[in-house]
Design a protein around this motif. Structure first.
Motif, short mmCIF file in Angstrom:
data_model
loop_
_atom_site.label_atom_id
_atom_site.label_comp_id
_atom_site.label_asym_id
_atom_site.label_seq_id
_atom_site.Cartn_x
_atom_site.Cartn_y
_atom_site.Cartn_z
N VAL A 284 0.85 -1.21 0.00
CA VAL A 284 0.00 0.00 0.00
C VAL A 284 0.88 1.26 0.00
N THR A 285 1.94 1.26 0.82
CA THR A 285 2.82 2.43 0.92
C THR A 285 3.49 2.71 -0.42
N SER A 286 3.92 1.64 -1.09
CA SER A 286 4.55 1.80 -2.40
C SER A 286 3.57 2.37 -3.41
N LYS A 287 2.35 1.82 -3.42
CA LYS A 287 1.33 2.29 -4.39
C LYS A 287 0.99 3.76 -4.14
N LEU A 288 0.88 4.16 -2.85
CA LEU A 288 0.44 5.53 -2.55
C LEU A 288 1.56 6.55 -2.71
N LYS A 289 2.79 6.19 -2.27
CA LYS A 289 3.83 7.22 -2.25
C LYS A 289 5.21 6.70 -2.68
N GLY A 290 5.59 5.51 -2.21
CA GLY A 290 6.96 5.04 -2.35
C GLY A 290 7.49 5.01 -3.79
N LYS A 291 6.61 4.58 -4.71
CA LYS A 291 7.04 4.38 -6.09
C LYS A 291 7.59 5.66 -6.72
N ASP A 292 6.87 6.78 -6.55
CA ASP A 292 7.36 8.00 -7.21
C ASP A 292 7.27 9.26 -6.34
N LEU A 293 7.07 9.08 -5.03
CA LEU A 293 7.06 10.20 -4.08
C LEU A 293 6.15 11.35 -4.53
N PHE A 294 5.02 11.00 -5.14
CA PHE A 294 4.02 11.98 -5.61
C PHE A 294 4.52 12.85 -6.77
N ILE A 295 5.71 12.52 -7.33
CA ILE A 295 6.26 13.39 -8.38
C ILE A 295 5.32 13.48 -9.59
N SER A 296 4.76 12.32 -10.03
CA SER A 296 3.88 12.36 -11.20
C SER A 296 2.62 13.18 -10.89
N LYS A 297 2.12 13.07 -9.64
CA LYS A 297 0.93 13.83 -9.25
C LYS A 297 1.20 15.34 -9.37
N TYR A 298 2.35 15.77 -8.86
CA TYR A 298 2.65 17.21 -8.89
C TYR A 298 2.99 17.70 -10.30
N ARG A 299 3.62 16.84 -11.11
CA ARG A 299 3.88 17.23 -12.51
C ARG A 299 2.55 17.48 -13.22
N LYS A 300 1.56 16.61 -12.93
CA LYS A 300 0.24 16.76 -13.54
C LYS A 300 -0.42 18.07 -13.07
N LEU A 301 -0.32 18.33 -11.75
CA LEU A 301 -0.91 19.55 -11.19
C LEU A 301 -0.32 20.80 -11.84
N PHE A 302 1.00 20.76 -12.16
CA PHE A 302 1.66 21.92 -12.77
C PHE A 302 1.63 21.87 -14.30
N ASN A 303 0.83 20.91 -14.84
CA ASN A 303 0.70 20.75 -16.30
C ASN A 303 2.05 20.52 -16.98
N LEU A 304 2.90 19.71 -16.39
CA LEU A 304 4.22 19.46 -16.99
C LEU A 304 4.22 18.16 -17.78
#
Ligand SMILES: Cc1cc2nc3c(=O)[nH]c(=O)nc-3n(C[C@H](O)[C@H](O)[C@H](O)COP(=O)(O)OP(=O)(O)OC[C@H]3O[C@@H](n4cnc5c(N)ncnc54)[C@H](O)[C@@H]3O)c2cc1C
Length: 96
Positions: free
Chosen positions: A76-96
């Motif tokens: 669960v930890t890997s799926k939620l955060k460990g895999k990419d430390l939310f980087i893809s989420k924030y890239r999406k938020l900033f339209n990158l």
């Protein structure tokens, strides 16, 4: 953090604080005829999280998480955060 809301000083606490803060600013903006302290008195005070969620990855695959309903392990930890430390989420938020 500087507001010292009695939540643990984490980024995740912001997800609880932001809706309350938004409500407060909206109330202040709509009740412009009232003095600020009167508007604030009408509002429910902010209640801090008694037991806040916590994600603790140990590398991309391991870790542990507390998610209010219980404690979860590596998968669960890997799926939620460990895999990419939310980087893809924030890239999406900033339209990158
Ligand atoms: C090493 C470390 C690891 C952490 N790890 C986690 C974690 O894994 N998970 C988690 O949820 N939380 C973590 N935290 C806590 C989290 O980073 C803070 O709780 C969160 O960033 C607080 O947000 P904030 O907006 O209140 O303050 P900040 O994010 O500190 O923002 C304040 C901003 O104000 C700016 N500023 C200061 N003075 C002035 C000035 N005079 N004029 C203009 N700008 C100014 C600063 O440069 C800064 O950008 C960690 C903190 C640290 C230090």
């Amino acid at each position: 953090d500087v507001a010292d809301s009695k939540d643990a000083m984490t980024i995740v606490a912001i997800s609880r604080q932001l809706p309350w803060l938004t409500k407060m600013f909206k109330a202040l903006a709509s009740d412009q005829d009232l003095p600020i302290d009167e508007v604030l008195r009408k509002m429910k005070p902010y209640n801090s999280w008694k037991k806040a969620p916590l994600l603790l990855p140990l590398g991309p695959e391991k870790g542990n998480s507390y998610l209010v309903i219980g404690t979860f392990g590596s998968w669960v930890t890997s799926k939620l955060k460990g895999k990419d430390l939310f980087i893809s989420k924030y890239r999406k938020l900033f339209n990158l």
